[in-house]
Scaffold this active site. Sequence first.
Site, short mmCIF file in Angstrom:
data_model
loop_
_atom_site.label_atom_id
_atom_site.label_comp_id
_atom_site.label_asym_id
_atom_site.label_seq_id
_atom_site.Cartn_x
_atom_site.Cartn_y
_atom_site.Cartn_z
CG ASP A 39 116.69 34.35 135.17
OD1 ASP A 39 116.72 35.26 136.01
OD2 ASP A 39 116.03 34.40 134.11
CD GLU A 43 114.60 27.81 126.32
OE1 GLU A 43 113.94 28.04 127.35
OE2 GLU A 43 115.13 26.72 126.09
CD GLU A 103 115.68 8.84 100.02
OE1 GLU A 103 116.17 8.82 101.17
OE2 GLU A 103 115.75 9.82 99.26
#
Lengths: 347, 347
Positions: A195, A278, A50
């Site tokens: 990984d 994740e 605003e």
Amino acid sequence: MSQYLNYAIQLAQMVEGQTGLNPPVGAVVVNRGRIVGIGAHLKKGDKHAEVQALDMAKDNAKGGTIYISLEPCTHFGSTPPCVNKIIEAGINRVVYAVKDTTLPSNGDSILQEAGIDVEFRHQPDAENLYKDFFITKRQSVPMVTVKVSCSLDGKQATDTGESKWITNKLVKKDVFKLRHHHDAVLTGSGTLNADNPQYTTRIEEGKNPIKVILAQNGNIDFNLDIFKNTNTPIWIYTQNEALVTDIEHVEIIQLTNCSVENIMKNLYEKGIGRLLVEAGPTVTSEFLQSNYTNKLIIYYAPKIIGGSGKYQFFHTDKIIDLSEVPQFEIVDSQMLEQNLKLELRKK
Amino acid sequence: MSQYLNYAIQLAQMVEGQTGLNPPVGAVVVNRGRIVGIGAHLKKGDKHAEVQALDMAKDNAKGGTIYISLEPCTHFGSTPPCVNKIIEAGINRVVYAVKDTTLPSNGDSILQEAGIDVEFRHQPDAENLYKDFFITKRQSVPMVTVKVSCSLDGKQATDTGESKWITNKLVKKDVFKLRHHHDAVLTGSGTLNADNPQYTTRIEEGKNPIKVILAQNGNIDFNLDIFKNTNTPIWIYTQNEALVTDIEHVEIIQLTNCSVENIMKNLYEKGIGRLLVEAGPTVTSEFLQSNYTNKLIIYYAPKIIGGSGKYQFFHTDKIIDLSEVPQFEIVDSQMLEQNLKLELRKK
């Protein structure tokens, strides 16, 4: 549906994911049929939407209407109350799309006493923008999105741990966008060690989220790729008091109990408003069983891989009664070439 | 497609129709993966979009990227050159979606000499926003949209002049939006005397366009409804030197020849950048035959009305050879309940 209120919501969507513990908000000031100011809340601590829009409008705000995606605030937080600024600017009318149920809702009467027309005009688009925000703010925990990539039979990898086949290029791009719109991404030390992922956002000028690693036992290899990128802080949650490092951008947070609840509360205290999970099956299943998952995004590859299901994305030690399994509703589905994306909300 | 460049284009679309002879432009400043400023050109004479966005960003612009829907200007017009402001702000990279072919295009080299990376990234969405603007600016005439409501057999009214059946509520709303996005609406004195229309924009806080009346012979009844609304100026073009009025918001413009070309040039001089033609067959056909129609919007009602075709929307005195009839391409079609809207561009 007013076009201007729609514009205010569009502006809010542009800054989604960059306002930390604050909600994304957009505002448009209109006077005699013309836009005279536009604004968005850019960062917690910065001016509210605003105020940005009224600052741009200057004297043109006088006698005008301000359209806001969310009810204007009435409290002194990091900035003074927006209702004061609206009154001072000489605004005639306030139209907003969603009531802020986390704040004392006396804004309407303050504005009305100052002679300003106030209209709450419910907008489903805007409600979706704030629904989870209201829930999590009350609990002082981040909004949580759990992301899963899996085969059609619900596995994140084959029994031998192979998982490179799972996602195509479009999914990767979509995941980069997801990361951009979250403050932090969380994974477990198991996935990290297996990984060696990096959790970066490889889209143009994408915001890299803070990386959060859950390493209950402190089993962390500091030679992994993730520690080589020094641009983004890494926070490690552990119960192992012996875990230390001198890597500058890595912070180790010792908790006596690394429960999802404790981590959530701590992350919120540290300014995380939106968390993306994740992770591998263990951490993913922990979050899905907890009460702290707001959204679940599943990317299905067109494969069925069988095996024993060692890496099925949801597995639990206890058998859950069907009446008590986590309930979700599908809010969107999308084909990304040969992969299917499903977006679900916790019921 | 960059999301930020897309946001800049969205901002430009929000102010389409309120920038007079200037193009609508949007800008977004990004630094380290966060939006730090947003801007739009709100009115001819006001700050350009780039300046609005850089003013909002302040010191956060330093080292950042600015995404702009249109190439930044290098000339002193109503405001100083935007490239100067971009250089002063310490911006590192400029990405824009459309080249401004109406201006000397030395902006890239000015910016590059200041050590700024410049990228012109072509965007079809943005090109559609500016295509007609470039054409008409070079000719110093307004962009013209001709709007027609008719039966499936191409008639605006029955032979007796009945036309109330033609449009449903959704079409009326759509026409209000069209008016909002144009600086002026033009009609002929014939339509005015026959239908007594008002040409207002009855959408929330819609901008009422200036009303332009083509009254070659000066046959005008000043008691019509259109003259009662004093909020919007009315301009009357005539060849009749005897036509006068003392109504304050009405201006009579005498031309020795009220050709489409002369009126177009005069309207542009008076600041009209976008003109909507909403007229009967005579004026509509004049515009469609002229070279000054950029867009044609047809609303078809599901009726075939026959008769002699007194009010067919396109009729010409001369038979036009088929190889020379005005050529259009359909750019969009949309069902508005039982009415069909076709949007066409002059080829």
